[in-house]
Design a protein around this motif. Structure first.
Motif, short mmCIF file in Angstrom:
data_model
loop_
_atom_site.label_atom_id
_atom_site.label_comp_id
_atom_site.label_asym_id
_atom_site.label_seq_id
_atom_site.Cartn_x
_atom_site.Cartn_y
_atom_site.Cartn_z
N LYS A 88 0.82 -1.21 0.00
CA LYS A 88 0.00 0.00 0.00
C LYS A 88 0.86 1.26 0.00
O LYS A 88 0.59 2.21 -0.73
CB LYS A 88 -0.93 0.01 1.22
CG LYS A 88 -1.85 1.22 1.24
CD LYS A 88 -2.83 1.16 2.38
CE LYS A 88 -3.78 2.33 2.32
NZ LYS A 88 -4.81 2.24 3.36
N GLN A 99 -6.60 2.29 -5.61
CA GLN A 99 -6.67 0.83 -5.71
C GLN A 99 -7.21 0.41 -7.07
O GLN A 99 -6.69 -0.53 -7.68
CB GLN A 99 -7.53 0.25 -4.60
CG GLN A 99 -6.83 0.16 -3.27
CD GLN A 99 -7.65 -0.60 -2.23
OE1 GLN A 99 -8.87 -0.68 -2.32
NE2 GLN A 99 -6.96 -1.13 -1.24
N GLU A 117 -3.40 -5.79 0.69
CA GLU A 117 -2.95 -4.59 1.41
C GLU A 117 -3.38 -4.61 2.87
O GLU A 117 -2.72 -4.03 3.71
CB GLU A 117 -3.48 -3.32 0.73
CG GLU A 117 -2.77 -3.00 -0.56
CD GLU A 117 -3.23 -1.69 -1.18
OE1 GLU A 117 -4.23 -1.10 -0.70
OE2 GLU A 117 -2.59 -1.25 -2.14
#
Length: 152
Positions: A88, A99, A117
């Motif tokens: 992340k 994302q 993540e």
């Protein structure tokens, strides 16, 4: 009319003010020693909690990108970050992608990316390698202790 013009900024004045502010922030940022900059970014993120990518995220130079990747991988190797936290941080800090954007880039679902993540689930090596490939990284075997010695 003179009262209104004295208190209201014109579009040109607003743009000039915003550009001056951006330039000033840029000059302040270059005063921070380069080798500490990526570490400062990571520390600020940890203190502020989760950081999100946005349309406002600016790009970083190749040198800064390499330094950030190195700093993040070192923190991962030292156990300061989980694999998901590292991914992340790389996605947001290095690429500045959401994302959805990153999932499309690496051809995985957004849910899979989110799960990795957030350190949920167990994924095959090929999925993890696909997720880390844009950063020049892949899953590997590393010693779990600094005291491990290798026999040749």
């Amino acid at each position: 009319m003179s009262d209104k013009s004295s208190t209201t900024e014109t579009a040109k004045e607003t743009i000039a003010r915003l550009r001056a502010n951006r330039q000033q922030r840029s000059e302040v940022a270059t005063e921070v020693p380069q080798r500490h900059q990526s570490q400062n970014i990571l520390e600020a993120q940890t203190k502020q909690g989760a950081k999100r990518a946005s349309k406002q995220s600016g790009g970083i130079s190749t040198v800064e990108r390499k330094r950030a990747i190195h700093a993040i991988t070192q923190r991962l190797l030292h156990g300061e970050l989980t694999q998901g936290q590292a991914l992340k941080t790389l996605r947001v800090e290095v690429l500045g992608l959401t994302q959805d954007q990153y999932a499309n880039l690496v051809k995985v679902s957004r849910k899979t990316l989110s799960d990795v993540e957030n350190d949920r689930g167990s994924y095959k090596t090929d999925i993890l390698n696909r997720l880390f490939k844009p950063f020049g990284l892949k899953v590997g075997i590393v010693p779990i202790s600094t005291g491990v010695t290798w026999l040749l």
